[in-house]
Design a protein around this motif. Structure first.
Motif, mmCIF file in Angstrom:
data_model
loop_
_atom_site.group_PDB
_atom_site.id
_atom_site.type_symbol
_atom_site.label_atom_id
_atom_site.label_comp_id
_atom_site.label_asym_id
_atom_site.label_seq_id
_atom_site.Cartn_x
_atom_site.Cartn_y
_atom_site.Cartn_z
ATOM 1 N N UNK A 142 4.018 1.949 -2.878
ATOM 2 C CA UNK A 142 5.025 2.869 -2.330
ATOM 3 C C UNK A 142 5.608 2.343 -1.026
ATOM 4 N N UNK A 143 4.788 1.637 -0.245
ATOM 5 C CA UNK A 143 5.244 1.126 1.047
ATOM 6 C C UNK A 143 6.280 0.034 0.948
ATOM 7 N N UNK A 144 6.491 -0.519 -0.251
ATOM 8 C CA UNK A 144 7.469 -1.601 -0.424
ATOM 9 C C UNK A 144 8.798 -1.098 -0.986
ATOM 10 N N UNK A 145 8.907 0.205 -1.225
ATOM 11 C CA UNK A 145 10.137 0.768 -1.784
ATOM 12 C C UNK A 145 11.220 0.885 -0.729
ATOM 13 N N UNK A 146 12.468 0.952 -1.180
ATOM 14 C CA UNK A 146 13.592 1.220 -0.273
ATOM 15 C C UNK A 146 13.573 2.683 0.141
ATOM 16 N N UNK A 147 14.408 3.032 1.126
ATOM 17 C CA UNK A 147 14.446 4.408 1.605
ATOM 18 C C UNK A 147 14.826 5.394 0.518
ATOM 19 N N UNK A 148 15.839 5.050 -0.288
ATOM 20 C CA UNK A 148 16.258 5.939 -1.365
ATOM 21 C C UNK A 148 15.195 6.092 -2.429
ATOM 22 N N UNK A 149 14.509 4.986 -2.751
ATOM 23 C CA UNK A 149 13.450 5.034 -3.756
ATOM 24 C C UNK A 149 12.281 5.887 -3.277
ATOM 25 N N UNK A 150 12.000 5.832 -1.983
ATOM 26 C CA UNK A 150 10.921 6.671 -1.428
ATOM 27 C C UNK A 150 11.275 8.153 -1.557
ATOM 28 N N UNK A 151 12.529 8.481 -1.323
ATOM 29 C CA UNK A 151 12.956 9.881 -1.488
ATOM 30 C C UNK A 151 12.771 10.321 -2.937
ATOM 31 N N UNK A 152 13.140 9.461 -3.855
ATOM 32 C CA UNK A 152 12.976 9.781 -5.272
ATOM 33 C C UNK A 152 11.506 9.947 -5.624
ATOM 34 N N UNK A 153 10.654 9.085 -5.059
ATOM 35 C CA UNK A 153 9.221 9.182 -5.319
ATOM 36 C C UNK A 153 8.665 10.500 -4.779
ATOM 37 N N UNK A 154 9.102 10.894 -3.599
ATOM 38 C CA UNK A 154 8.628 12.164 -3.024
ATOM 39 C C UNK A 154 9.070 13.342 -3.889
ATOM 40 N N UNK A 155 10.322 13.302 -4.364
ATOM 41 C CA UNK A 155 10.800 14.365 -5.253
ATOM 42 C C UNK A 155 10.014 14.368 -6.563
ATOM 43 N N UNK A 156 9.788 13.181 -7.100
ATOM 44 C CA UNK A 156 9.033 13.078 -8.343
ATOM 45 C C UNK A 156 7.616 13.592 -8.201
#
Length: 235
Positions: A132-146
């Motif tokens: 998770x720490x290697x994701x982009x900012x947008x991908x992190x937001x998607x991961x949090x929503x998911x």
């Protein structure tokens, strides 16, 4: 679905919210807007059980959940996506998602929810083994929503999803929220990007200095002269 009556909350001797009242019906997409420091995040923290209200009442699906601890509120069906995201950086995308289902003991339901999240966010399926720490900012937001969706919530509460993102990524995140709403997810959104927020939500409340000062449909608020001058930069 959610009823808040005369909510008062703050930190130690600092009172932040003063008799805040609002409601959300099942299937609605509702926004809470206002300037930085108005008390928006404090409202969400009081709803989610991360802050004990000093007064007033919070009801969810007819049950008084005022003062419940966060895990009980999550069990009741409210999922809170904080602005900090609180991802486990050294764990994979899939591991973070599975932690969102820690209350569920039905493995078939967990798999169904995981497949649903991957259908909402195909990029997460591609990166399921990536840290998770290697994701982009947008991908992190998607991961949090998911991860929030993995608990099968009746109400998804999202705090400042556009924070720190490039404009093009902000549009992607807002489009994702619209798609979630179209799939039947009930949403409460706190966001400082007032124009984009009012364009995708059903109704909105304006919070100023800890008090609700305006409440109307998002379409009506987009045409409100005070809001246009104060928050939309239009005269």
């Amino acid at each position: 679905m959610l009823e808040i009556e005369n909510l008062q909350a703050g930190y130690d001797r600092l009172q932040v919210l003063w008799d805040v009242s609002m409601h959300i019906r099942e299937g609605e997409f509702v926004a809470l807007i206002g300037a930085n420091g108005a008390g928006k995040t404090t409202t969400l923290r009081a709803i989610a059980g991360l802050l004990t209200p000093q007064g007033g009442c919070v009801r969810f699906l007819g049950e008084n959940i005022t003062g419940y601890p966060a895990h009980r509120i999550c069990q009741a069906g409210i999922s809170f996506i904080t602005e900090e995201l609180n991802l486990f950086q050294a764990m994979s995308v899939e591991e973070n998602l599975l932690l969102g289902a820690y209350l569920c003991r039905n493995q078939n339901l967990i798999k169904t929810n995981l497949d649903k999240v991957f259908s909402f966010f195909p990029i997460l399926a591609e990166r399921r083994k990536q840290l998770a720490g290697t994701l982009s900012g947008g991908e992190r937001r998607m991961l949090a929503l998911g991860r929030g969706l993995m608990s099968n919530p009746r109400l998804l509460v999202v705090d400042e999803p556009s924070l720190g993102l490039a404009p093009i990524i902000v549009l992607t995140v807002f489009k994702t929220l619209q798609e979630l709403h179209a799939q039947g997810v009930t949403l409460l959104l706190v966001e400082q990007n007032v124009t984009n927020t009012l364009q995708i939500t059903d109704r909105a409340y304006l919070l100023e200095r800890g008090k609700i000062t305006l409440a109307a449909s998002s379409k009506e608020l987009l045409e409100n002269e005070y809001l246009k001058e104060t928050y939309l930069g239009k005269r």
